[in-house]
Write an enzyme that holds these catalytic residues in place. Sequence first.
Site, mmCIF file in Angstrom:
data_model
loop_
_atom_site.group_PDB
_atom_site.id
_atom_site.type_symbol
_atom_site.label_atom_id
_atom_site.label_comp_id
_atom_site.label_asym_id
_atom_site.label_seq_id
_atom_site.Cartn_x
_atom_site.Cartn_y
_atom_site.Cartn_z
ATOM 1 N N GLY A 24 -36.110 16.059 -18.522
ATOM 2 C CA GLY A 24 -36.730 17.015 -17.600
ATOM 3 C C GLY A 24 -37.140 18.292 -18.317
ATOM 4 O O GLY A 24 -37.911 19.079 -17.787
ATOM 5 N N GLU A 162 -26.554 26.531 -12.628
ATOM 6 C CA GLU A 162 -27.137 26.827 -13.937
ATOM 7 C C GLU A 162 -27.280 28.331 -14.160
ATOM 8 O O GLU A 162 -28.013 28.790 -15.034
ATOM 9 C CB GLU A 162 -28.480 26.110 -14.081
ATOM 10 C CG GLU A 162 -28.386 24.594 -13.914
ATOM 11 C CD GLU A 162 -28.108 23.815 -15.204
ATOM 12 O OE1 GLU A 162 -28.669 24.179 -16.245
ATOM 13 O OE2 GLU A 162 -27.337 22.830 -15.163
ATOM 14 N N HIS A 228 -35.622 24.758 -14.752
ATOM 15 C CA HIS A 228 -34.993 25.954 -14.176
ATOM 16 C C HIS A 228 -36.113 26.768 -13.516
ATOM 17 O O HIS A 228 -37.250 26.772 -14.000
ATOM 18 C CB HIS A 228 -34.343 26.830 -15.255
ATOM 19 C CG HIS A 228 -33.121 26.243 -15.877
ATOM 20 N ND1 HIS A 228 -32.893 26.266 -17.233
ATOM 21 C CD2 HIS A 228 -32.045 25.626 -15.331
ATOM 22 C CE1 HIS A 228 -31.727 25.684 -17.495
ATOM 23 N NE2 HIS A 228 -31.194 25.285 -16.351
ATOM 24 N N ASP A 230 -36.625 29.827 -13.795
ATOM 25 C CA ASP A 230 -37.174 30.864 -14.679
ATOM 26 C C ASP A 230 -38.269 30.340 -15.605
ATOM 27 O O ASP A 230 -38.811 31.080 -16.432
ATOM 28 C CB ASP A 230 -36.068 31.609 -15.453
ATOM 29 C CG ASP A 230 -35.365 30.763 -16.505
ATOM 30 O OD1 ASP A 230 -35.734 29.589 -16.710
ATOM 31 O OD2 ASP A 230 -34.422 31.300 -17.137
ATOM 32 N N CYS A 345 -34.865 32.746 -21.370
ATOM 33 C CA CYS A 345 -33.671 31.875 -21.441
ATOM 34 C C CYS A 345 -32.613 32.478 -22.350
ATOM 35 O O CYS A 345 -31.426 32.239 -22.162
ATOM 36 C CB CYS A 345 -34.033 30.524 -22.031
ATOM 37 S SG CYS A 345 -35.250 29.607 -21.109
HETATM 38 O O1 SUG Z 1 -30.682 23.422 -20.689
HETATM 39 N N1 SUG Z 1 -32.226 23.030 -23.811
HETATM 40 C C1 SUG Z 1 -31.825 23.899 -22.720
HETATM 41 C C2 SUG Z 1 -32.838 24.995 -22.509
HETATM 42 C C3 SUG Z 1 -32.335 26.037 -21.548
HETATM 43 C C4 SUG Z 1 -33.395 27.008 -21.146
HETATM 44 N N2 SUG Z 1 -32.843 27.989 -20.303
HETATM 45 C C5 SUG Z 1 -33.490 28.568 -19.253
HETATM 46 N N3 SUG Z 1 -34.603 28.048 -18.768
HETATM 47 N N4 SUG Z 1 -32.958 29.582 -18.716
HETATM 48 C C6 SUG Z 1 -31.611 23.092 -21.448
HETATM 49 O O2 SUG Z 1 -32.373 22.161 -21.192
HETATM 50 C C7 SUG Z 1 -31.883 21.222 -25.408
HETATM 51 C C8 SUG Z 1 -30.805 20.821 -26.374
HETATM 52 C C9 SUG Z 1 -31.083 19.523 -27.079
HETATM 53 O O3 SUG Z 1 -31.830 18.716 -26.551
HETATM 54 O O4 SUG Z 1 -30.503 19.317 -28.146
HETATM 55 C C10 SUG Z 1 -31.374 22.138 -24.316
HETATM 56 O O5 SUG Z 1 -30.229 22.038 -23.936
#
Ligand code: SUG
Length: 416
Positions: A24, A162, A228, A230, A345
């Site tokens: 996603g 989250e 998310h 955001d 993020c």
């Molecule tokens: O939860 N990426 C995070 C990115 C978070 C972004 N945060 C906000 N939108 N606030 C996530 O999807 C990828 C890690 C990996 O695939 O190794 C990751 O966890």
Amino acid sequence: MPLVEINFDGIVGPSHNYAGLSPGNLAATRNAGATSHPRAAALQGLAKMRANLALGLTQGILLPHPRPDHRWLAGLATDYADAAPHLKAQALSASAMWAANAATVSPAPDTADERCHLTVANLGTMPHRSHEWPATLAQLELAFADPAFAVHAPVPPPFGDEGAANHMRMTRAHGEPGVEVFVYGEDGGPFPARQHREASEAVARCHGVTNALFVRQSDAAIAAGAFHNDVVAVANERVLFAHEQAFADRDAFYADLRARLPAVEIVEVPANAVSLSDAIASYLFNAQLVTLPDGTMALIVPSEVRATPSAWSWLRQHVAGNGPIRRVEAVDVRESMANGGGPACLRLRVVADPATVDPRFLVDAARLDRIAAVIAAEWPEAIPFDAIGDPALLARIEHARAALLESLDLVGLLDS
Ligand code: SUG
């Protein structure tokens, strides 16, 4: 000292890698298996903090978590050497860098007991993020030990939470009471809805939020990769900057918001100017919308926005006109972006008096220089995906984090 907004950025940990762990999250899955550059990633994050300090903003930090997470693996009755490859990757993820997912924050003017409340997010939907909360809780309890704050353990599973990535606080000015908008998703689409309404409601009750709105994210946004809220909306003080397709029922939401905050200014980007897919590819909305010391607002966007013609031309027109965003700053956080994490993020916003925060979690330029020196000396330069199980790499990662905590006088956090 009056209440000010402090941005606490997660320092990118030495284990930063691309394992494609978040279905996603289109950037993360697209880059699965690529070689990461933890040192460059962390230095890009520091450069963003430096630029924010130069704008006159107050800046804080959150620290990388212990990786691999041996405690989590022990709970699964295994250890790193014996763990299955997917558990190895989940135990090693540096995903705690995305501090917007650390907690939900309700500043003191919004709560019944006039304390600033923080609830650590359970991040229960993605296995690699579900084990972040104990280390986050330990840090927040330390950083916000002053009685001006109340730090809470996560909402229990199965209700996914989250954190601030699905929460927008709107107010005439940071120090005044606000409306807190909790955005949740409903399952049923191709990707999981990570924020559950039950969790948002529990957080609002726990914080004693006196003016809360619960708003459903649009299914189209989640299906297009807005894992998310955001990724498609950001708010600061009286301004909401959002994509037209961010919310399930935008007319009802905007009407509620106008009724509760008559001063609200809604800056909506129409889909025929910037498509959902361009918004998500560029991370136009995953920006820091901030109030500068002169009272005007700036938007800190990832440099990918400049490379996306629709998004860049919309922004240029807005700034040239009479809109509330008066200035745009582009920052390079490419290593984080490749895992789906933009400027917004990487930071957790806390509205508070900085004098009530443990000073070890606040930074000025000199402290950032000290952190940069540790990162330059200790962080791995590159992690090819097939090195994830390499014992020498693990030793290097653990040593690097210990060196950083030592330099910041935070060795108490070593095991948590
Ligand atoms: O939860 N990426 C995070 C990115 C978070 C972004 N945060 C906000 N939108 N606030 C996530 O999807 C990828 C890690 C990996 O695939 O190794 C990751 O966890």
